[in-house]
Motif scaffolding. Structure first.
Motif, short mmCIF file in Angstrom:
data_model
loop_
_atom_site.label_atom_id
_atom_site.label_comp_id
_atom_site.label_asym_id
_atom_site.label_seq_id
_atom_site.Cartn_x
_atom_site.Cartn_y
_atom_site.Cartn_z
N SER A 158 0.83 -1.22 0.00
CA SER A 158 0.00 0.00 0.00
C SER A 158 0.85 1.26 0.00
O SER A 158 0.52 2.25 -0.65
CB SER A 158 -0.94 0.01 1.21
N LEU A 159 1.97 1.22 0.72
CA LEU A 159 2.86 2.38 0.75
C LEU A 159 3.55 2.58 -0.60
O LEU A 159 3.72 3.71 -1.05
CB LEU A 159 3.89 2.23 1.88
N GLN A 160 3.91 1.49 -1.25
CA GLN A 160 4.49 1.59 -2.59
C GLN A 160 3.46 2.12 -3.58
O GLN A 160 3.78 2.93 -4.44
CB GLN A 160 5.05 0.24 -3.02
N LYS A 161 2.22 1.69 -3.43
CA LYS A 161 1.14 2.18 -4.30
C LYS A 161 0.93 3.69 -4.10
O LYS A 161 0.59 4.40 -5.04
CB LYS A 161 -0.16 1.44 -4.00
N ALA A 162 1.18 4.18 -2.89
CA ALA A 162 1.08 5.61 -2.60
C ALA A 162 2.29 6.38 -3.12
O ALA A 162 2.34 7.60 -3.02
CB ALA A 162 0.92 5.85 -1.10
N GLY A 163 3.29 5.66 -3.66
CA GLY A 163 4.45 6.32 -4.26
C GLY A 163 5.70 6.32 -3.41
O GLY A 163 6.68 6.98 -3.75
#
Length: 158
Positions: free
Chosen positions: A133-138
């Protein structure tokens, strides 16, 4: 400079106000401090907060768990509603086991943040469960800046 914090313990709020108030930026009016008493993680609802005599050792107790007479009954604070939908230079997340809920409930806030520092409590919230999820947030994981038996602190940035 805008500093915002959500804290369940009123004595910690008083100490934060004292410490931040000593800073030059606050004494000269260049810093706006907004401290709110409550819980962070979810957008709504309530829970019990178990306080201990040890500094920073409190925890959120869900209704299904055993709670004591001295537990604080507090509401979760909707961060966007309370602080506005602004961009954040730094979000520090040390919410005693509710970090997973925070990442799930605030993807837009995370997308508006430059740096995310998070303390993860092993057995409650693991890096592997929140990293997608953190990677999806950039965010890119910069590594652990502290590793302990019970928890670890991680820094993520864009």
């Amino acid at each position: 400079l805008f500093v915002a914090a959500v804290e369940p313990d009123s004595s910690n709020i008083a100490e934060m106000k004292r410490r931040v108030g000593q800073q030059e930026a606050c004494r000269t009016g260049l810093c706006q401090l907004n401290l709110v008493r409550g819980l962070a993680g979810k957008r709504q609802g309530g829970a019990a907060f178990q306080q201990t005599h040890s500094y920073h050792a409190g925890r959120v107790v869900e209704p299904s768990e055993e709670s004591g007479r001295n537990d604080l009954q507090l509401e979760y604070i909707d961060l966007d509603q309370t602080f506005g939908e602004q961009c954040w230079d730094l979000v520090k997340c040390d919410i005693e086991g509710s970090e997973g809920e925070f990442v799930e409930c605030y993807p837009e806030l995370l997308q508006r943040s430059s740096v995310f520092a998070v303390e993860l409590h092993h057995g409650i919230c693991e890096l592997a469960s929140v990293l997608p999820s953190l990677q999806k947030a950039g965010f890119h994981h910069g590594g652990a800046i502290a590793e302990r038996k019970a928890n670890s602190v991680h820094i993520l940035s864009r």
